[in-house]
Design a protein around this motif. Sequence first.
Motif, PDB file in Angstrom:
ATOM      1  N   UNK A   1       0.795  -1.226   0.050  1.00  0.00           N
ATOM      2  CA  UNK A   1      -0.093   0.101  -0.072  1.00  0.00           C
ATOM      3  C   UNK A   1       0.802   1.309  -0.042  1.00  0.00           C
ATOM      4  N   UNK A   2       1.972   1.235   0.808  1.00  0.00           N
ATOM      5  CA  UNK A   2       2.624   2.657   1.253  1.00  0.00           C
ATOM      6  C   UNK A   2       3.263   3.258  -0.061  1.00  0.00           C
ATOM      7  N   UNK A   3       3.764   2.490  -0.864  1.00  0.00           N
ATOM      8  CA  UNK A   3       4.545   2.920  -2.138  1.00  0.00           C
ATOM      9  C   UNK A   3       3.709   3.539  -3.013  1.00  0.00           C
ATOM     10  N   UNK A   4       2.308   3.009  -2.836  1.00  0.00           N
ATOM     11  CA  UNK A   4       1.343   3.354  -4.217  1.00  0.00           C
ATOM     12  C   UNK A   4       0.462   4.492  -3.777  1.00  0.00           C
ATOM     13  N   UNK A   5       0.673   5.223  -2.656  1.00  0.00           N
ATOM     14  CA  UNK A   5      -0.372   6.334  -2.372  1.00  0.00           C
ATOM     15  C   UNK A   5       0.084   7.693  -3.288  1.00  0.00           C
ATOM     16  N   UNK A   6      -0.727   8.224  -3.471  1.00  0.00           N
ATOM     17  CA  UNK A   6      -0.425   9.594  -4.203  1.00  0.00           C
ATOM     18  C   UNK A   6      -1.281  10.648  -3.547  1.00  0.00           C
ATOM     19  N   UNK A   7      -0.641  11.970  -3.598  1.00  0.00           N
ATOM     20  CA  UNK A   7       0.773  12.206  -3.879  1.00  0.00           C
ATOM     21  C   UNK A   7       1.826  11.078  -2.846  1.00  0.00           C
ATOM     22  N   UNK A   8       2.959  11.116  -3.571  1.00  0.00           N
ATOM     23  CA  UNK A   8       3.897  10.124  -2.622  1.00  0.00           C
ATOM     24  C   UNK A   8       3.956  10.639  -0.933  1.00  0.00           C
ATOM     25  N   UNK A   9       4.161   9.871  -0.261  1.00  0.00           N
ATOM     26  CA  UNK A   9       4.225  10.029   1.396  1.00  0.00           C
ATOM     27  C   UNK A   9       5.708  10.765   1.701  1.00  0.00           C
ATOM     28  N   UNK A  10       5.489  11.855   2.366  1.00  0.00           N
ATOM     29  CA  UNK A  10       6.615  12.528   2.897  1.00  0.00           C
ATOM     30  C   UNK A  10       7.092  11.786   4.125  1.00  0.00           C
ATOM     31  N   UNK A  11       6.062  11.249   5.062  1.00  0.00           N
ATOM     32  CA  UNK A  11       6.621  10.575   6.148  1.00  0.00           C
ATOM     33  C   UNK A  11       5.292   9.897   6.688  1.00  0.00           C
ATOM     34  N   UNK A  12       5.650   9.083   7.822  1.00  0.00           N
ATOM     35  CA  UNK A  12       4.755   8.104   8.158  1.00  0.00           C
ATOM     36  C   UNK A  12       4.645   8.256   9.628  1.00  0.00           C
ATOM     37  N   UNK A  13       3.402   8.201  10.453  1.00  0.00           N
ATOM     38  CA  UNK A  13       3.516   8.105  11.705  1.00  0.00           C
ATOM     39  C   UNK A  13       2.703   6.934  12.341  1.00  0.00           C
ATOM     40  N   UNK A  14       3.466   6.109  13.025  1.00  0.00           N
ATOM     41  CA  UNK A  14       2.830   4.994  13.717  1.00  0.00           C
ATOM     42  C   UNK A  14       2.610   4.727  15.181  1.00  0.00           C
TER      43      UNK A  14
ATOM     44  N   UNK B   1      11.083   5.727   3.695  1.00  0.00           N
ATOM     45  CA  UNK B   1      10.224   6.479   4.065  1.00  0.00           C
ATOM     46  C   UNK B   1      10.326   6.796   5.703  1.00  0.00           C
ATOM     47  N   UNK B   2      10.370   8.185   5.777  1.00  0.00           N
ATOM     48  CA  UNK B   2      10.669   8.593   7.358  1.00  0.00           C
ATOM     49  C   UNK B   2       9.772   8.309   8.065  1.00  0.00           C
ATOM     50  N   UNK B   3       9.890   7.432   9.197  1.00  0.00           N
ATOM     51  CA  UNK B   3       8.819   7.080  10.188  1.00  0.00           C
ATOM     52  C   UNK B   3       8.866   7.599  11.392  1.00  0.00           C
ATOM     53  N   UNK B   4       8.003   8.454  11.877  1.00  0.00           N
ATOM     54  CA  UNK B   4       8.029   8.941  13.190  1.00  0.00           C
ATOM     55  C   UNK B   4       6.751   8.217  14.139  1.00  0.00           C
ATOM     56  N   UNK B   5       7.112   7.979  15.601  1.00  0.00           N
ATOM     57  CA  UNK B   5       6.263   7.295  16.301  1.00  0.00           C
ATOM     58  C   UNK B   5       5.471   8.356  17.062  1.00  0.00           C
ATOM     59  N   UNK B   6       4.101   7.959  17.212  1.00  0.00           N
ATOM     60  CA  UNK B   6       3.325   8.755  18.143  1.00  0.00           C
ATOM     61  C   UNK B   6       3.202   7.758  19.402  1.00  0.00           C
ATOM     62  N   UNK B   7       3.707   8.358  20.321  1.00  0.00           N
ATOM     63  CA  UNK B   7       3.769   7.783  21.596  1.00  0.00           C
ATOM     64  C   UNK B   7       2.408   8.337  22.355  1.00  0.00           C
ATOM     65  N   UNK B   8       1.445   7.648  22.777  1.00  0.00           N
ATOM     66  CA  UNK B   8       0.313   8.037  23.326  1.00  0.00           C
ATOM     67  C   UNK B   8       0.406   8.182  24.777  1.00  0.00           C
ATOM     68  N   UNK B   9       1.620   7.566  25.352  1.00  0.00           N
ATOM     69  CA  UNK B   9       1.456   7.885  26.779  1.00  0.00           C
ATOM     70  C   UNK B   9       2.409   8.727  27.313  1.00  0.00           C
ATOM     71  N   UNK B  10       3.021   8.950  28.249  1.00  0.00           N
ATOM     72  CA  UNK B  10       3.929   9.920  28.932  1.00  0.00           C
ATOM     73  C   UNK B  10       5.279   9.819  28.568  1.00  0.00           C
ATOM     74  N   UNK B  11       6.025  10.941  28.561  1.00  0.00           N
ATOM     75  CA  UNK B  11       7.631  10.983  28.418  1.00  0.00           C
ATOM     76  C   UNK B  11       8.100   9.932  29.433  1.00  0.00           C
ATOM     77  N   UNK B  12       7.846   9.783  30.605  1.00  0.00           N
ATOM     78  CA  UNK B  12       7.970   8.828  31.538  1.00  0.00           C
ATOM     79  C   UNK B  12       7.844   7.364  31.197  1.00  0.00           C
ATOM     80  N   UNK B  13       6.980   7.177  30.635  1.00  0.00           N
ATOM     81  CA  UNK B  13       6.537   5.646  30.072  1.00  0.00           C
ATOM     82  C   UNK B  13       7.301   5.563  28.828  1.00  0.00           C
ATOM     83  N   UNK B  14       7.664   6.610  28.086  1.00  0.00           N
ATOM     84  CA  UNK B  14       8.604   6.341  27.146  1.00  0.00           C
ATOM     85  C   UNK B  14      10.042   6.056  27.353  1.00  0.00           C
ATOM     86  N   UNK B  15      10.464   6.709  28.541  1.00  0.00           N
ATOM     87  CA  UNK B  15      11.758   6.264  29.201  1.00  0.00           C
ATOM     88  C   UNK B  15      11.972   4.887  29.383  1.00  0.00           C
TER      89      UNK B  15
END
Length: 470
Positions: free
Chosen positions: A109-122, A139-153
């Motif tokens: 799927x990802x390579x076929x999207x139009x316009x081409x993707x600039x980045x992805x958030x998972x 493809x640049x991949x960013x993470x959305x961490x839906x919990x706290x920075x403490x839990x991220x640590x």
Amino acid sequence: MTMSDDNGVVHVAMLPSAGMGHLTPFLRLATFFLSHNIKVTLITPRPTLSLSESQLLSRFHSSFPQVDQINFKVESSLFTQSPNSHMPIPYFQMIDHIRTSAAKALSPLLSSLSPPLSFFVSDYFMLSSVLPITQSISLPNYLLFTASASFFALYSYFSTLPSSLSELEAVEIQGVPPIPISSIPPDLVAPNSIFKKVFIEDSSQVTKVDGIFINTFEALEHEVLEAVNAGKVLTAMPPVLPFGPFVPCEFEKEGDQWIKPLKWLDDQPRGSVVFANFGTHTEFGWDQIREIADGLVKSGSRFLLVVKDGKYFNGDDKNEEVGLEEVLGHELVDKVRDKGLVMKEWVYQSGILSHEAIGGFLSHCGWNSIVEAAWNGVPIFGWPQRGDQKMNAEVVKMSGWGTWNKNWGWIGERLVTGEEIGDAIKVLMNNESFKIRASKIKEAARKGRSVGGDCEMTIIRDIVSDFSDE
Ligand code: UDP
Ligand code: UDP
């Protein structure tokens, strides 16, 4: 690397996992991207875990028809097993199935999207399924961490910890206050949980993403944010971007049902009401609900109580039809009606927290609830139930706008009595220093979110300009 197409369009695809606690921040971040003229494609697993999620998604898509929506089917026997049972779908089994299904669906799927993707958030629960695919197409991949920075640590450090945590007193991470084992999600301490497997698989991949968005802000978690970004937690840590607080959006209001509690609040004096709500998947037994009601009455405050007492995670989000009187008994129900309003359905929590009659929040400390309370300057008495919630309660305590009682245990560990709850609410509603700190936190939250505030500057500097300049 070209990040925008010939017309300068920046295009992001976003993939939330399951649960309102994940979907809500994803949609809020999507709204933020839209307001910065970024094209959004939203990829979601179907069926959703709960009706609330599919309803929220349809309201989102009606409000933003320009967002492309792509659904992929979750292949799982969980949806067909005992369809008449009221048992909730086990959350992490579902996550595990979403991960497998996503890996299959995304590859073509990802390579076929139009316009081409600039980045992805998972979603942070999806990382190891998605990363090989985004890496294979650069493809640049960013993470959305839906919990706290403490839990991220803890998350990012987790794969370096010994496999058995139960022998430790606390987890020590450089630059982060020690985390007592008793505050770590029990499923991470248990030897073989699915949650632990997912956590370890993803944790070891975290240095490979391009950046991590967290729904937090400096004033809330300064020390931990500094530690993660200074490379104290992991030397090769990608940029961690405190993007919060994610603000509630219009499309989140459902039908007319959000109006009733707000009307009731209109008739209550300023700061007089304690709001008791425990998130989307806390189901107390009736005995505990009785103690909560008793505690609220004993506190002497007015209150707005939300109870979700029955089947809630069975795909239709309808509670058992049991009358309040049946649960509380005749005498208590009269006292409750005298001072409070009890809601048994989904309420518009962000709207309630922003009402001036609210003076305190008895909360299970889901991270979204904490950030919403911070946004509105409402002090919290934390009653963490599961997962990361004790760590979240500690964030509130450390920043001085609330507290929690470590002796109350995890959900179901013991019955917390009405006496204890009443005393806790008195502490919450009468503590002047909580109020002062909470209004300072609110001020900082609003500053970060204003046009030209910390958060706006971060996105423009780190995301939008990066992608459109190259
Ligand atoms: N929520 C709501 N009404 C309810 C229960 C929850 O609007 O009756 C929202 C709440 O505002 C928050 C999300 O659902 O945005 C719950 O997320 P949180 O992280 O606080 O807790 P979880 O439910 O994931 O444990
Ligand atoms: N979580 C969720 N829905 C659930 C259970 C958990 O969104 O039904 C999220 C929760 O918000 C937290 C994380 O998963 O961020 C950790 O969950 P937890 O340790 O509570 O799982 P449990 O101990 O209940 O198996």
